[in-house]
Design a protein around this motif. Structure first.
Motif, PDB file in Angstrom:
ATOM      1  N   LEU A   9      71.360  34.496   9.755  1.00  0.00           N
ATOM      2  CA  LEU A   9      70.789  33.699   8.676  1.00  0.00           C
ATOM      3  C   LEU A   9      70.787  32.214   9.021  1.00  0.00           C
ATOM      4  N   ASN A  10      71.828  31.763   9.697  1.00  0.00           N
ATOM      5  CA  ASN A  10      71.860  30.362  10.125  1.00  0.00           C
ATOM      6  C   ASN A  10      70.753  30.077  11.130  1.00  0.00           C
ATOM      7  N   VAL A  11      70.566  30.988  12.072  1.00  0.00           N
ATOM      8  CA  VAL A  11      69.509  30.799  13.075  1.00  0.00           C
ATOM      9  C   VAL A  11      68.139  30.833  12.415  1.00  0.00           C
ATOM     10  N   LEU A  12      67.938  31.798  11.527  1.00  0.00           N
ATOM     11  CA  LEU A  12      66.640  31.905  10.848  1.00  0.00           C
ATOM     12  C   LEU A  12      66.319  30.645  10.056  1.00  0.00           C
ATOM     13  N   PHE A  13      67.296  30.194   9.282  1.00  0.00           N
ATOM     14  CA  PHE A  13      67.017  29.019   8.448  1.00  0.00           C
ATOM     15  C   PHE A  13      66.764  27.779   9.302  1.00  0.00           C
ATOM     16  N   GLU A  14      67.455  27.697  10.424  1.00  0.00           N
ATOM     17  CA  GLU A  14      67.269  26.550  11.308  1.00  0.00           C
ATOM     18  C   GLU A  14      65.853  26.530  11.886  1.00  0.00           C
ATOM     19  N   LEU A  15      65.278  27.715  12.113  1.00  0.00           N
ATOM     20  CA  LEU A  15      63.950  27.802  12.721  1.00  0.00           C
ATOM     21  C   LEU A  15      62.819  27.686  11.707  1.00  0.00           C
ATOM     22  N   LEU A  16      63.130  27.773  10.417  1.00  0.00           N
ATOM     23  CA  LEU A  16      62.084  27.675   9.400  1.00  0.00           C
ATOM     24  C   LEU A  16      61.425  26.302   9.438  1.00  0.00           C
ATOM     25  N   PRO A  17      60.119  26.227   9.255  1.00  0.00           N
ATOM     26  CA  PRO A  17      59.472  24.905   9.172  1.00  0.00           C
ATOM     27  C   PRO A  17      59.961  24.170   7.937  1.00  0.00           C
ATOM     28  N   LYS A  18      60.436  22.962   8.128  1.00  0.00           N
ATOM     29  CA  LYS A  18      61.004  22.211   7.011  1.00  0.00           C
ATOM     30  C   LYS A  18      59.944  21.785   6.009  1.00  0.00           C
ATOM     31  N   ASP A  19      58.718  21.643   6.462  1.00  0.00           N
ATOM     32  CA  ASP A  19      57.601  21.313   5.569  1.00  0.00           C
ATOM     33  C   ASP A  19      56.502  22.347   5.786  1.00  0.00           C
ATOM     34  N   PRO A  20      56.579  23.501   5.115  1.00  0.00           N
ATOM     35  CA  PRO A  20      55.622  24.584   5.390  1.00  0.00           C
ATOM     36  C   PRO A  20      54.170  24.182   5.176  1.00  0.00           C
ATOM     37  N   GLU A  21      53.906  23.333   4.165  1.00  0.00           N
ATOM     38  CA  GLU A  21      52.509  22.955   3.919  1.00  0.00           C
ATOM     39  C   GLU A  21      51.933  22.229   5.128  1.00  0.00           C
ATOM     40  N   LYS A  22      52.717  21.292   5.655  1.00  0.00           N
ATOM     41  CA  LYS A  22      52.253  20.549   6.820  1.00  0.00           C
ATOM     42  C   LYS A  22      52.184  21.441   8.050  1.00  0.00           C
ATOM     43  N   ARG A  23      53.195  22.275   8.219  1.00  0.00           N
ATOM     44  CA  ARG A  23      53.252  23.143   9.385  1.00  0.00           C
ATOM     45  C   ARG A  23      52.136  24.184   9.356  1.00  0.00           C
ATOM     46  N   LEU A  24      51.728  24.571   8.155  1.00  0.00           N
ATOM     47  CA  LEU A  24      50.692  25.592   8.019  1.00  0.00           C
ATOM     48  C   LEU A  24      49.395  25.131   8.673  1.00  0.00           C
ATOM     49  N   LYS A  25      49.095  23.846   8.544  1.00  0.00           N
ATOM     50  CA  LYS A  25      47.881  23.319   9.154  1.00  0.00           C
ATOM     51  C   LYS A  25      47.965  23.401  10.670  1.00  0.00           C
ATOM     52  N   GLU A  26      49.172  23.268  11.201  1.00  0.00           N
ATOM     53  CA  GLU A  26      49.348  23.381  12.639  1.00  0.00           C
ATOM     54  C   GLU A  26      49.272  24.838  13.092  1.00  0.00           C
ATOM     55  N   LEU A  27      49.725  25.743  12.220  1.00  0.00           N
ATOM     56  CA  LEU A  27      49.792  27.149  12.603  1.00  0.00           C
ATOM     57  C   LEU A  27      48.424  27.789  12.688  1.00  0.00           C
ATOM     58  N   SER A  28      47.572  27.483  11.762  1.00  0.00           N
ATOM     59  CA  SER A  28      46.306  28.210  11.695  1.00  0.00           C
ATOM     60  C   SER A  28      45.170  27.234  11.477  1.00  0.00           C
ATOM     61  N   TYR A  29      44.581  26.805  12.555  1.00  0.00           N
ATOM     62  CA  TYR A  29      43.473  25.862  12.415  1.00  0.00           C
ATOM     63  C   TYR A  29      42.260  26.534  11.796  1.00  0.00           C
ATOM     64  N   LYS A  30      42.253  27.851  11.758  1.00  0.00           N
ATOM     65  CA  LYS A  30      41.131  28.566  11.151  1.00  0.00           C
ATOM     66  C   LYS A  30      41.284  28.706   9.645  1.00  0.00           C
ATOM     67  N   GLY A  31      42.411  28.243   9.098  1.00  0.00           N
ATOM     68  CA  GLY A  31      42.613  28.263   7.656  1.00  0.00           C
ATOM     69  C   GLY A  31      42.763  29.625   7.057  1.00  0.00           C
ATOM     70  N   LYS A  32      43.349  30.571   7.793  1.00  0.00           N
ATOM     71  CA  LYS A  32      43.465  31.940   7.303  1.00  0.00           C
ATOM     72  C   LYS A  32      44.662  32.138   6.385  1.00  0.00           C
ATOM     73  N   LEU A  33      45.643  31.257   6.443  1.00  0.00           N
ATOM     74  CA  LEU A  33      46.895  31.486   5.737  1.00  0.00           C
ATOM     75  C   LEU A  33      47.114  30.478   4.632  1.00  0.00           C
ATOM     76  N   THR A  34      47.889  30.897   3.620  1.00  0.00           N
ATOM     77  CA  THR A  34      48.427  29.992   2.616  1.00  0.00           C
ATOM     78  C   THR A  34      49.936  30.001   2.772  1.00  0.00           C
ATOM     79  N   VAL A  35      50.619  29.094   2.060  1.00  0.00           N
ATOM     80  CA  VAL A  35      52.081  29.066   2.126  1.00  0.00           C
ATOM     81  C   VAL A  35      52.657  30.380   1.622  1.00  0.00           C
ATOM     82  N   GLN A  36      52.034  30.934   0.590  1.00  0.00           N
ATOM     83  CA  GLN A  36      52.502  32.222   0.062  1.00  0.00           C
ATOM     84  C   GLN A  36      52.360  33.317   1.115  1.00  0.00           C
TER      85      GLN A  36
END
Length: 1523
Positions: free
Chosen positions: A1275-1302
């Motif tokens: 759980l410590n490792v998982l939480f450490e790897l989570l993007p601290k700002d998912p909204e911002k990171r989401l734009k980096e993850l999928s430039y095709k806009g396929k995903l939402t934070v949910q």
């Protein structure tokens, strides 16, 4: 209440202005007429209009109802009500400027209350009342005259209100009512007597308004009296001049001892007003007060701490003192002088009065003193001490005036030497006092003026007229540097060179003063040769850069003018950094020539070092160009830079570059400067704003470097870009750095991609991704590939490096384009082309968005996508000319350009239209195959781009089957590598099948032809893949891709749409295809070096992930795969051979050097065999050699015909659930450091999947076997790897806009989905699934976190995970109805309501999910009870324990609660050990019965009882349990 009788008091008639006048006249009050131009100033209401109630009751119906209510409010007790009513009245009158009658009818009522309002305790109410009166009078004009006498005196009275706000409002009202000066004077004459009468009544406390008032809580009666009496006194003083005879009228009473004594016993405001009035009364005749106590009151209040009172008293003293008889009443020697002696020794604000009043007072005392007392008067008056806290300025001013006065009187006296000496001593004592104060700047003009005045006088002191000047000089010089603030302005004003020279020689004289005073010297009158050494000494002692520079300039001027002998380097230590910098700043050709070459070099080296340290030197470049040779300056600069290179700061280095930019010789050092600049830029992390400011500073200060940029600089830059440790964000910063040094066009062209570089990249992309280009169904390039000859894809090159350079080039071009012209268009176009080619390569390699899971790679791609979107908005980045310029490209180049154009079109970017190649088909045996490729591509293209046009493809297939199938059956679909063109034709046919079956239902004949060809192709591909050459054969790979596409399409679409086709597929074709797919999966063995391209690997993994666990286990495992071991060294004792081989294979894939897609396949294989793994490693019951015990008799039979031994063994085994060795090996915190994070998380994923598939009972047992240290670590490792700002990171993850934070959290990650992204998506979803599967374990982990960490965890989960988890819980319930149980979900409030219904009653249960679930426990409550409280409490406790400690859904807990009620109603007894019906550990019922007492127990409870008591007896009757 409906009484129609008139309810007015006394049945009064309607009020009106005329009616009010009649009432006043009837009461004996005369109403005379007074004309004042436009106003009729007539006698109105009586002076004592205080009976407000009576007049308010006289208000008739002609007063507006709204205003009548307001008038009532004006008499209310509450202050806020009165203030609000006054504002409402003012607003109402302003809103009714044209309603004359309304205003006229209301004025009498207002006039009746004005006197009370204007004397109210509220200054706000008093101020508003004056404004209202002015509005009435200016509106009514003549019609207001009847009431003016009752209001205007109080308006004049209000002019002297103690609050400035009220006084100003009264003044404004007077000016509005009487707009001209003439009218104001007439009004004051007319109403002056009435105003004076009011004041006198106030002072005598006879006026009703000064008497105690009702409903006044804001001020006491004494405070009210004080305020009104002070106001009365000030009003009388103001009216004395305008009211003849007023002074004579009030003087007898006011100047009596008794009256004045009463006033002196009151507040300081009253006293101040009394003395102000007294001042006016005694101007003409002081004798009026000589026989009273007033003179003693004057003397008594001279030292009042109230400034206003003190000032008025002094004015009275000065007026009274003009009459000598006054000092006969108050004796000078006995009363006045002692009073002044005490007065001047005191501190206080009254010194602001003494500042101007002390000297006139001393003069009066002096003139009225006896001759023998005059010296004493001056001596005693001027001898006083000054302490901290006294107002220095006021005291100094008073002293200066008094001392001047005393000297003037001394000059008039005969034989006054002693007295003058006495006064001189006092002057120097005065200087000592002034010098002792820290803050004395404001006294400087006073002191300097006094000293200059004294110096101009012929003071007889020590028998020498110059003695005073000498002593003064010694005094001021000896007190340096304290006295400098006096000396400097004194010398400047007096031009006394004697003191000036002494001052300049003094070591205590500050250098700033030295420079100022030296300028005042007359060089002809003073010997300046003595100052060379003095100035040099001061230069070495001075640390202020500017002052030292002025001193050095002064010394150089003296040397240059020959006033001082010697050279400047004989006076100064030029090796001192500050002196060296200042020598450069004042340098001239003569100064440079006067220095030796060694001295100039020393100065240059020192100043170069100082500038690098951050010091300023604006003339360094000018000095270097004039004083140092080119060779020497380069050597000196390199030496200075290298000596302090490790400690240089960016700002200082930029200043250094800027300062030296005009030194041509240093251009050879610019490459080294750039390298240092690079080091400094990347030395510290910066924010975006700081970075922008940084590069702005680079451009402003180091822009000169760009013109000298060459290939050597690129040799420094390129390795940085290629280095994988050099982050993408640093590449962007490097590009911005290079752009900020202002590259010329030639240098920019040499850096950005050339045409050769672009062509090389085209060839490189073609070599890497030719398979991807031709194999996708929508990319119709297969025919062109065949047309251009043999295709031999090369090995996969380092796309990461290419991407890094593309990012660098793109950002450099973009940043440079902001300030470039259109002539760079070609260069920019090549850059954009290079970036687009790189993007194309990334898209093919990534396959639908799955990028490397190293977490950094995708950031590089993301930066590239961002910058491409930016640069394509600029027309100078137009790449179409380059695209069109390719006339006859090679195979790879042509295909790449065609694919790039297709990509541009699909992205909505600028593209061109390519014509399809139309070459003649070759003749001979390959002609048919070539023609087949051509036709398949053509009809396939029409099919894709025209949804309804499938006829051409169907017709071709029907014709082929009928006419040429037999002819070509020997080679079609046999992709063996013997004939390349025929293999291409087989691929083209497979590709056409994929296009058709996705869109239309094929006829049986065509369908059979297709499926048989599909199986035949897979068989030949499998055969080919047995050899290394076959694995690398391009068309075998291509045919495998098309076959896997067909498998996916048939398995997901056709088999579900057509039942018969589905049966045929599942029975015949799918098993054969599965066998081939699994053989290809085994070919991915890391050690086999399969050589498959990534696109084929993705397709194999995608298809394998569609297989069932049984299909995987039934696969034929190659011998070499079975023989291989796994890297973890696990034990495999109880595994069957197939499961063991597949699991070991999956572990090798997971922990080997496989790429990420293959690792996800490994996880899928582990999940498929997870239950086999647990079955193989679960604890087995021990085998005993002794005879099994006899079964316990159970006469009741039925479901309970189990032996106690069996039940106890089962209970024992349930206590011994354990994890497979794989999980203990990988998840343990002590696991090998060689196990990377991603494989460890994938193993955890397998465990979570397994637990989520279990029933609640089994899951509880396995979670109990899961060590806390394992879960906490993961759980410590998982939480450490989570993007601290998912909204911002989401734009980096999928430039095709396929995903939402949910979706990022809640949607299961699947590597083959079109919206698959990076490992971030995988980690987010894994964390979500961990929380939803093991909420209690997560809660315990959170509870044990330190406070510094728990807050971050709480906020993150509450914001992003809790809403999803609550929605999951609520969705799992829906509206459940099971027998007597009904469950309703209240989603708006996150609540679950459950009801257990009987015929005549209902037991209700409510579960509330907190807003930070699962970190906080659900809140459980029962609302209705149909059982006793104890039983209800027991069920509730069991439910709370389940929801708090077990890892199940809310539904599981509710069903357990239902089971408890069901069992109770069915009469099942509780276990007498745990007192529960349903076990809290395995949710079983009591089954094991005691033979003696017949009570039943839970198996696990009884097992624990035997284990802890060490005795196999019944817990209730204590009889033995026999086996």
């Amino acid at each position: 209440m409906s009484n129609s009788k008139n309810r007015r008091k006394g049945n009064a008639q309607t009020a009106s202005s005329s009616r009010a006048a009649e009432l006043l006249q009837a009461s004996g009050i005369s109403i005379p007429y007074l004309g004042l131009d436009a106003l009729n100033l007539t006698a109105g209401l009586p002076n004592d209009v205080s009976d407000v109630g009576q007049l308010i009751d006289e208000i008739g119906a002609n007063v507006d109802p709204e205003l009548r209510i307001i008038f009532k409010k004006l008499t209310k007790r509450d202050l806020q009500t009165r203030e609000k009513a006054a504002k409402e009245l003012l607003d109402a009158l302003k809103e009714s400027p044209n309603d004359y009658e309304k205003v006229k009818n209301a004025f009498p009522s207002y006039a009746s209350v004005y006197s009370k309002l204007v004397t109210d305790s509220s200054q706000s109410l008093r101020s508003t009342s004056n404004s209202i009166l002015a509005l009435f009078v200016t509106t009514l004009k003549k019609d207001a005259g009847a009431y003016l006498k009752s209001v205007i005196p109080f308006l004049f009275f209000s002019l002297q209100d103690g609050y400035s706000q009220v006084a100003k409002s009264a003044e404004a009202s007077v000016n509005e009512c009487f707009p001209s000066e003439e009218k104001r004077k007439l009004a004051m004459n007319t109403f002056g007597q009435e105003t004076s009468n009011i004041c006198l009544q106030m002072m005598s406390r006879q006026h009703k308004l000064i008497q105690p008032q009702k409903f006044v809580e804001e001020e006491s009666d004494a405070q009210r009296q004080t305020r009104l009496i002070a106001q009365s006194l000030n009003t009388l003083e103001a009216f004395i001049e305008t009211s003849p005879g007023l002074a004579e009228l009030i003087a007898p009473t006011f100047l009596s001892s008794a009256s004045f004594s009463n006033l002196m016993n009151m507040d300081s405001n009253v006293k101040a007003a009394a003395f102000r009035l007294l001042k006016n009364l005694i101007k003409v005749d002081v004798s009026k007060i000589l026989g009273t106590r007033i003179p003693s009151f004057i003397l008594q209040h001279l030292d009042s701490t109230d400034t206003l009172l003190c000032r008025n008293v002094f004015e009275c003293f000065l007026i009274a003192g003009k009459d000598a008889k006054f000092f006969e009443t108050v004796k000078v020697d006995k009363a006045v002088i002692p009073k002044f002696l005490s007065l001047v020794r005191k501190k206080g604000l009254y010194w602001q009065v003494l500042e101007t009043s002390l000297l006139p007072s001393v003069s009066l005392i002096y003139d009225n003193s006896a001759e023998d007392q005059k010296i004493k008067c001056n001596c005693t008056t001027l001898v006083f001490r000054v302490e901290t806290g006294l107002p220095l300025f006021s005291w100094s001013k008073a002293f200066a005036e008094a001392i001047k006065f005393s000297f003037l009187k001394a000059f008039e006296m005969n034989e006054s030497k002693d007295f003058q000496a006495f006064l001189v001593d006092k002057v120097f004592a005065f200087l000592d006092i002034i010098l002792s104060f820290k803050d004395k700047k404001e006294t400087v003009p006073i002191v300097v003026d006094l000293l200059i005045w004294l110096q101009s006088k012929d003071i007889q002191f020590d028998g020498d007229t110059d003695a005073f000047k000498k002593r003064l000089s010694e005094k001021l010089v000896s007190n340096l540097p304290t006295s400098i603030f006096i000396l400097e302005p004194f010398i400047e004003a007096s031009n006394d060179f004697t003191i000036a020279v002494e001052l300049l020689k003094s070591h205590d004289c500050p250098n700033s003063t030295f420079l100022t005073i030296y300028k005042l010297l007359d060089e002809d009158a003073v010997n300046t040769s003595q100052f060379g050494t003095i100035i040099a000494r001061r230069i070495h002692a001075e640390h202020n850069f500017g002052i030292q520079q002025k001193l050095i300039k002064l010394l150089w001027d003296l040397i240059e003018d020959k006033q001082v002998k010697g050279e400047i380097d004989t006076f100064l230590k030029i090796t001192e950094p500050l002196i060296a910098r200042n020598l450069i700043e004042i340098s001239s050709k003569d100064l440079i020539d006067s220095l030796k070459p060694e001295s100039r070099e020393n100065i240059t080296e020192i100043v170069l070092t100082e500038v690098l340290k951050g010091q300023k030197s604006s003339k360094l470049a000018e000095w270097i160009n004039e004083a140092i040779s080119d060779e020497k300056v380069v050597a000196l600069t390199k030496k200075a830079v290298n000596e302090i290179r490790s400690s240089i700061e960016l700002k200082a280095f930029l200043d250094f570059i800027n300062v030296t930019s005009s030194v041509p010789a240093l251009s050879s050092c610019y490459e080294e400067f750039f390298e240092i600049l690079f080091e400094l830029i990347f030395k510290h992390e910066t924010t975006e704003e700081e970075e922008n400011e940084m590069f702005k500073a680079v451009k402003e200060n180091a822009g000169c470097l760009g013109k000298y940029f060459n290939q050597d600089w690129m040799d420094f830059i390129q390795p940085k870009i290629s280095d994988e440790k050099f982050l993408i964000k640093d590449i962007v910063r490097l590009a911005k750095l290079v752009a900020s040094i202002s590259l010329p066009t030639e240098a920019l062209a040499s850096i950005l991609p050339s045409e050769a570089a672009v062509k090389h990249l085209i060839s490189n992309v073609g070599s890497m991704f030719i398979l991807n280009i031709v194999c996708e169904p929508e990319k119709h390039r297969l025919f062109e590939a065949v047309c251009y000859g043999k295709i031999n894809p090369g090995p996969i090159a380092n796309l990461s490096t290419t991407t890094r350079f593309a990012v660098f080039y793109s950002y450099l071009a973009y940043e440079t384009s902001k300030t470039s012209g259109t002539k760079e268009k070609g260069t920019f176009a090549k850059t954009s082309f290079y970036a687009l080619l790189t993007e194309l390569a990334i898209e093919y390699k990534s396959e639908n968005g799955l990028f490397s899971t190293t977490l950094n790679d995708f950031k590089g791609y993301h930066e590239l996508f961002i910058i491409i979107d930016k640069i394509l908005q600029d027309s100078r980045f137009d790449y179409r000319e380059i695209l069109e310029s390719v006339q006859e490209p090679e195979s790879r180049s042509h295909l790449v350009l065609r694919a790039l154009n297709d990509s541009l079109k699909s992205h909505g970017r600028r593209h061109i239209s390519f014509d399809i190649i139309d070459d003649k088909s070759p003749n001979g045996e390959d002609g048919e195959a070539y023609h087949m490729v051509r036709v398949c591509e053509e009809v396939g293209r029409k099919t894709v781009f025209s949804e309804t046009n499938f006829n051409a493809a169907i017709n071709y297939l029907e014709s082929y089957i009928a006419n040429k199938q037999e002819q070509n059956s020997s080679w079609l679909f046999n992709v063996e590598g013997l004939n390349e063109i025929r293999d291409v034709a087989s691929c083209a046919m497979l590709k056409l099948f994929g296009i058709l079956i996705e869109n239309i239902e094929l006829k049986p004949k065509i369908n059979d032809f297709m499926l048989c060809g599909f199986v035949c192709a897979m068989q030949t591909i499998t055969d080919n893949f047995q050899t290394v050459e076959g694995r690398h054969y391009f068309y075998s790979q291509l045919a495998a891709v098309y076959s896997l596409q067909l498998f996916h399409l048939y398995d997901t679409i056709i088999a579900k749409q057509n039942r018969n086709a589905g049966l045929e597929w599942n029975e015949f074709y799918r098993p054969a295809a599965v066998a081939h797919i699994m053989s290809w999966v085994f070919a991915l063995e890391p050690s086999a070096n399969a050589g498959f391209p990534q696109y084929l690997i993705n397709k194999i993994c995608l298809s394998a992930a569609m297989l069932s666990p049984n299909e995987i286990k039934d696969a034929t495992i190659p011998t070499q795969i079975s023989a291989m071991d796994e890297p973890l060294g696990l034990e495999w004792n109880n595994y069957d051979e197939k499961s063991k081989s597949i699991i070991k294979f999956a572990i090798r894939l997971l922990f080997g050097k496989s790429n990420d897609t293959v690792k996800f396949l490994a996880v899928f294989l582990l999940k498929s065999l997870m239950f086999d793994m647990y079955d193989a490693e679960k604890p087995k019951p021990p085998i005993k050699e002794s005879t099994a015990p006899a079964p316990l008799e159970n006469p009741e039979g039925g479901e309970e015909d189990e032996t106690m031994e069996q039940q106890l063994k089962e209970a024992s085994l349930e206590q011994k659930k354990k994890l497979p060795v794989l999980f203990e090996k990988v998840l343990s915190p002590q696991s090998s450091s060689e196990i990377k994070v991603l494989p460890k998380l994938m193993v955890w994923d397998s465990l979570i999947y397994f637990l989520s598939e279990l029933d609640v009972l089994t899951r509880v047992q396995y979670t109990l076997a899961l060590p806390v240290v394992y879960t906490d670590e993961i759980l410590n490792v998982l939480f450490e790897l989570l993007p601290k700002d998912p909204e911002k990171r989401l734009k980096e993850l999928s430039y095709k806009g396929k995903l939402t934070v949910q979706h990022l959290f809640a949607q299961r990650f699947d590597f083959h989905l079109p919206h698959g992204t990076t490992v971030d998506h995988y980690i987010c979803n894994l964390f979500f699934r961990t929380l939803s599967t093991l909420p209690s374990i997560v809660r315990n982990w959170y509870t044990d976190l330190p406070k510094s960490r728990s807050g971050e965890v709480h906020d993150y989960i509450k914001r992003y995970l809790t809403p999803l988890l609550i929605a999951r819980e609520l969705n799992s319930l829906g509206n459940v109805k099971r027998g007597r149980l009904t469950v309703k979900v209240l989603a708006a409030v996150n609540e679950i309501d459950a009801a257990y219904s009987l015929e005549d009653a209902t037991l209700s249960l409510k579960i509330s999910l907190p807003d930070d679930y699962p970190l906080s426990k659900p809140i459980v409550d029962t609302q209705r009870a149909i059982v006793n409280k104890d039983l209800l409490r027991k069920w509730l406790l069991q439910l709370i324990l389940f929801l708090s400690q077990q890892n199940g859904l809310m539904l599981d807990g509710i069903l357990q609660w239902k089971r408890n009620i069901d069992n109770h109603l069915e009469g099942i007894e509780d276990c007498t050990i745990c007192m529960m019906t349903v076990s809290t550990t395995n949710y079983s019922l009591p089954k094991i019965k005691c033979r003696q007492c017949r009570k039943k127990f839970h198996g696990d409870c009884l097992y624990k009882w035997f284990d802890t008591s060490n005795n196999a007896t019944c817990p209730l009757c204590r009889q033995p349990f026999y086996y």
